[in-house]
Design a protein around this motif. Structure first.
Motif, PDB file in Angstrom:
ATOM      1  N   ALA A  12       0.832  -1.214   0.000  1.00  0.00           N
ATOM      2  CA  ALA A  12       0.000   0.000   0.000  1.00  0.00           C
ATOM      3  C   ALA A  12       0.862   1.256   0.000  1.00  0.00           C
ATOM      4  O   ALA A  12       0.563   2.232  -0.699  1.00  0.00           O
ATOM      5  N   GLU A  13       1.930   1.244   0.787  1.00  0.00           N
ATOM      6  CA  GLU A  13       2.833   2.413   0.836  1.00  0.00           C
ATOM      7  C   GLU A  13       3.533   2.605  -0.500  1.00  0.00           C
ATOM      8  O   GLU A  13       3.713   3.739  -0.960  1.00  0.00           O
ATOM      9  N   LEU A  14       3.935   1.507  -1.123  1.00  0.00           N
ATOM     10  CA  LEU A  14       4.584   1.593  -2.430  1.00  0.00           C
ATOM     11  C   LEU A  14       3.628   2.168  -3.476  1.00  0.00           C
ATOM     12  O   LEU A  14       4.005   3.032  -4.272  1.00  0.00           O
ATOM     13  N   GLU A  15       2.370   1.696  -3.465  1.00  0.00           N
ATOM     14  CA  GLU A  15       1.366   2.192  -4.396  1.00  0.00           C
ATOM     15  C   GLU A  15       1.138   3.690  -4.218  1.00  0.00           C
ATOM     16  O   GLU A  15       1.068   4.454  -5.190  1.00  0.00           O
ATOM     17  N   GLU A  16       1.024   4.110  -2.985  1.00  0.00           N
ATOM     18  CA  GLU A  16       0.823   5.534  -2.676  1.00  0.00           C
ATOM     19  C   GLU A  16       2.013   6.361  -3.154  1.00  0.00           C
ATOM     20  O   GLU A  16       1.858   7.448  -3.720  1.00  0.00           O
ATOM     21  N   HIS A  17       3.216   5.843  -2.933  1.00  0.00           N
ATOM     22  CA  HIS A  17       4.436   6.541  -3.351  1.00  0.00           C
ATOM     23  C   HIS A  17       4.488   6.691  -4.874  1.00  0.00           C
ATOM     24  O   HIS A  17       4.796   7.772  -5.395  1.00  0.00           O
ATOM     25  N   LEU A  18       4.160   5.595  -5.577  1.00  0.00           N
ATOM     26  CA  LEU A  18       4.171   5.636  -7.043  1.00  0.00           C
ATOM     27  C   LEU A  18       3.157   6.636  -7.584  1.00  0.00           C
ATOM     28  O   LEU A  18       3.457   7.410  -8.504  1.00  0.00           O
ATOM     29  N   LEU A  19       1.944   6.623  -7.043  1.00  0.00           N
ATOM     30  CA  LEU A  19       0.901   7.544  -7.499  1.00  0.00           C
ATOM     31  C   LEU A  19       1.318   8.995  -7.293  1.00  0.00           C
ATOM     32  O   LEU A  19       1.048   9.854  -8.134  1.00  0.00           O
ATOM     33  N   LYS A  20       1.981   9.253  -6.174  1.00  0.00           N
ATOM     34  CA  LYS A  20       2.434  10.625  -5.889  1.00  0.00           C
ATOM     35  C   LYS A  20       3.529  11.045  -6.859  1.00  0.00           C
ATOM     36  O   LYS A  20       3.488  12.143  -7.433  1.00  0.00           O
ATOM     37  N   GLU A  21       4.512  10.168  -7.068  1.00  0.00           N
ATOM     38  CA  GLU A  21       5.652  10.497  -7.918  1.00  0.00           C
ATOM     39  C   GLU A  21       5.294  10.559  -9.407  1.00  0.00           C
ATOM     40  O   GLU A  21       5.924  11.283 -10.176  1.00  0.00           O
ATOM     41  N   LEU A  22       4.269   9.796  -9.794  1.00  0.00           N
ATOM     42  CA  LEU A  22       3.889   9.724 -11.208  1.00  0.00           C
ATOM     43  C   LEU A  22       2.651  10.556 -11.531  1.00  0.00           C
ATOM     44  O   LEU A  22       2.086  10.433 -12.618  1.00  0.00           O
ATOM     45  N   ALA A  23       2.254  11.410 -10.625  1.00  0.00           N
ATOM     46  CA  ALA A  23       1.003  12.175 -10.781  1.00  0.00           C
ATOM     47  C   ALA A  23       0.988  12.999 -12.069  1.00  0.00           C
ATOM     48  O   ALA A  23      -0.018  13.035 -12.783  1.00  0.00           O
TER      49      ALA A  23
END
Length: 203
Positions: A140-151
């Motif tokens: 879940a943390e990885l998914e959140e991080h990816l969504l933030k960085e790839l926004a």
């Protein structure tokens, strides 16, 4: 030019497309088939009747897509993106021939190139982020991080996709004659544009 129209069962959309295309002036050879077509099934009654309203008939019976037909075709025009994806999975060696009808007619090459470049950039950046991320992050943390960085990349793709038309032809199967009539008219409008495109290519 050999054109193959493809739908699911080759009893509604693709035979209507074949009949409509054959009624117009062009130099192309036209056939139709279905990904999951049964052998020798007649065109759906409502499809036949709405074609008849335009003075057209489809006298063939259903044909299943196979390698021989795909070898024959210069271009394979499916009714939906799902059909195109299924064809690509089943016959990857012919993938460069596969388009949805609307994609082939309406989408400009630079629009596809732009969208393809955006997806490539997204995947490249995603791979780089994954190579840098700490291993102890939860899923879940990885998914959140990816969504933030790839926004920014995701937003650019979304905007590019919104500029594209709906690439699917409505499936009238099992519906009333009004639905078949709307699908026929949608096909006729798109095929008029296809004929115009082919004519401009031949000049």
């Amino acid at each position: 030019m050999n054109i193959l129209f493809v739908c699911t069962g080759n009893t509604c959309r693709s035979p209507m497309a074949e009949a409509l295309m054959k009624a117009k002036e062009h130099d192309a050879e036209i056939k139709s088939a279905g990904i999951f077509a049964g052998a020798n099934q007649p065109i759906a009654t409502n499809a036949a009747e709405v074609l008849k309203e335009l003075g057209l008939t489809f006298d063939n019976t259903s044909t299943q897509v196979d390698e021989e037909l795909l070898e024959w075709a210069d271009v394979v025009l499916s009714m939906t993106e799902s059909h195109k994806q299924t064809l690509a999975l089943q016959y990857p060696e012919f993938e460069d021939k596969f388009f949805t009808l609307k994609e082939y007619v309406y989408i400009k090459e630079d629009q596809w190139r732009h969208l393809t470049d955006l997806y490539a950039l997204l995947e490249e950046k995603r791979a780089w982020i994954l190579s840098q991320v700490e291993e102890d992050l939860s899923e879940a943390e990885l998914e959140e991080h990816l969504l933030k960085e790839l926004a920014d990349e995701i937003d650019a793709i979304r905007k590019a996709e919104q500029e594209l038309p709906n690439l699917n032809i409505v499936d009238p199967y099992g519906q009333n004659k009004d639905v078949y009539r709307r699908t026929r008219d949608e096909l006729d409008e798109t095929i008029n544009a296809l004929v115009k495109k082919l004519s401009s290519k031949n000049k």
